[in-house]
Design a protein around this motif. Structure first.
Motif, short mmCIF file in Angstrom:
data_model
loop_
_atom_site.label_atom_id
_atom_site.label_comp_id
_atom_site.label_asym_id
_atom_site.label_seq_id
_atom_site.Cartn_x
_atom_site.Cartn_y
_atom_site.Cartn_z
N ILE A 120 7.45 -2.23 -2.71
CA ILE A 120 7.03 -3.69 -2.10
C ILE A 120 6.83 -4.45 -3.19
O ILE A 120 6.03 -4.48 -4.22
CB ILE A 120 5.87 -3.57 -1.27
CG1 ILE A 120 6.05 -2.57 -0.04
CG2 ILE A 120 5.66 -5.09 -0.71
CD1 ILE A 120 4.87 -2.18 0.55
N THR A 121 7.56 -5.74 -3.33
CA THR A 121 7.22 -6.64 -4.38
C THR A 121 6.30 -7.50 -4.22
O THR A 121 5.50 -7.98 -5.08
CB THR A 121 8.50 -7.37 -4.53
OG1 THR A 121 9.25 -8.12 -3.22
CG2 THR A 121 9.91 -6.68 -4.87
N ASP A 122 6.00 -8.09 -2.91
CA ASP A 122 4.66 -8.84 -2.57
C ASP A 122 4.61 -8.55 -1.40
O ASP A 122 5.09 -8.96 -0.11
CB ASP A 122 5.43 -10.31 -2.68
CG ASP A 122 4.49 -11.42 -2.49
OD1 ASP A 122 3.25 -11.10 -2.30
OD2 ASP A 122 4.73 -12.50 -2.48
N ASN A 125 4.68 -11.22 1.45
CA ASN A 125 5.93 -11.87 1.93
C ASN A 125 6.34 -10.95 2.93
O ASN A 125 6.97 -9.84 2.82
CB ASN A 125 6.89 -11.97 0.55
CG ASN A 125 8.33 -12.56 0.90
OD1 ASN A 125 8.54 -12.40 2.03
ND2 ASN A 125 8.83 -12.93 0.11
N ALA A 128 9.63 -9.08 2.07
CA ALA A 128 9.40 -7.97 1.14
C ALA A 128 9.14 -6.70 1.77
O ALA A 128 9.58 -5.76 1.60
CB ALA A 128 8.65 -8.36 0.10
N SER A 193 1.60 -3.91 -2.74
CA SER A 193 2.72 -4.19 -3.79
C SER A 193 2.55 -3.04 -4.79
O SER A 193 1.69 -2.96 -5.20
CB SER A 193 2.23 -5.66 -4.51
OG SER A 193 2.33 -6.47 -3.45
N TRP A 195 6.00 -2.69 -6.65
CA TRP A 195 7.49 -2.71 -7.34
C TRP A 195 7.36 -2.70 -8.74
O TRP A 195 7.84 -1.87 -9.35
CB TRP A 195 8.08 -3.81 -7.08
CG TRP A 195 9.38 -4.03 -7.66
CD1 TRP A 195 10.70 -3.52 -7.03
CD2 TRP A 195 9.91 -4.91 -8.50
NE1 TRP A 195 11.71 -3.96 -7.93
CE2 TRP A 195 11.04 -4.87 -8.90
CE3 TRP A 195 9.13 -5.67 -9.62
CZ2 TRP A 195 11.74 -5.50 -9.84
CZ3 TRP A 195 9.49 -6.15 -10.54
CH2 TRP A 195 10.90 -6.09 -10.61
#
Length: 284
Positions: A120-122, A125, A128, A193, A195
């Motif tokens: 998960i990048t953010d 979001n 995401a 998060s 990622w």
């Protein structure tokens, strides 16, 4: 190819990554260098068709050159048994999902920082989160035909070194990423998060998470991962310890769940050719 298919496959299964010197024969390398374009990563021109619909689109546009070049690249993949290597790693059927070739200009900036391809990048979001859950469900369940997990054949068409565009992959990190994904998907931990390597390391270092991970991964391997990734907390968050320094025609083959990064191409431009094979799920 210097190593056997069996040795390559077993090393990827065990460590998540293997490097192969002189993967391409000289004649094949020279021919590839003549036919490939040098577009920027992610541009539509960087991709070669692999499926019927993609070939049809190219034919409608009368792009016969792209079609012929794709056929040649697929012959290379067949000759080098990329499909068999992938299926041995997966223990299941696999299919070629993508071929692309791209060009990174000389620069003092990292091509891409330390990361994994599914995390998960953010967390804040919604898009995401959706991307993660779609990928995780495809990877760890059989609801979708094609898994998001891939084996990537990353072939250097230029020489690379630690200070000049080399790819680095942290061995055994695929096991950590896979387990964190599973814990989130099975609602044993809340989405977070992970990622970037820095975020992933923070998650793994939490006692509650570490205890859950230790039911699937040996504690020694978890501690080794944390020790190997301490560098990300430094003022300069990088290391050359895991770089693969290769001459053109050499390759890094790795599980996309592994943590990896591309070093800055400080001395010359970098050109790479990539093949990605995905696991095929048997739908329930």
């Amino acid at each position: 190819m210097e190593q056997s298919i069996e040795i390559i496959s077993e090393e990827i299964k065990e460590k998540g990554v293997v490097s192969v010197h002189n993967l391409l024969e000289q004649d094949d390398l020279e021919h590839i260098l003549k036919i490939v374009n040098e577009p920027r990563k992610g541009s539509s021109d960087s991709y070669y068709p692999t499926r019927f619909s993609q070939y049809l689109t190219k034919l409608i546009k009368l792009d016969f050159k792209k079609v012929n070049n794709s056929f040649f690249l697929k012959k290379i993949a067949k000759k080098l048994d990329f499909k068999k290597i992938s299926e041995t790693v997966f223990g299941a059927k696999a299919e070629l999902q993508m071929i692309d070739c791209y060009h990174n200009s000389q620069s003092n900036d990292q091509i891409l920082s330390w990361h994994n391809d599914i995390g998960i990048t953010d967390i804040n979001n919604p898009n995401a989160l959706k991307i993660f859950y779609d990928a995780a469900e495809a990877t760890f369940s059989t609801k979708k035909k094609s898994s998001a997990r891939g084996i990537k054949f990353f072939i250097n068409l230029t020489d690379v070194k630690s200070d000049n565009g080399s790819l680095a992959v942290i061995p055994y990190s695929d096991k950590i990423v896979k387990s964190v994904c599973s814990l989130i998907l099975n609602k044993k931990i809340s989405p977070v998060s992970f990622w970037s390597l820095k975020n992933l390391r923070y998650v793994v270092n939490q006692k509650s998470v570490k205890d859950l991970l230790s039911t699937e991964i040996q504690k020694e391997k978890i501690e080794n991962f944390l020790e190997n990734t301490k560098f990300i907390e430094n003022e300069t968050p990088d290391t050359s310890k895991f770089d693969f320094n290769l001459k053109r025609g050499g390759a890094v083959i790795f599980d996309e769940l592994s943590v990896h990064r591309g070093s800055a191409p400080k001395k010359t431009d970098r050109i790479v050719l990539r093949f990605v094979y995905k696991k095929i799920n048997v739908l329930n």
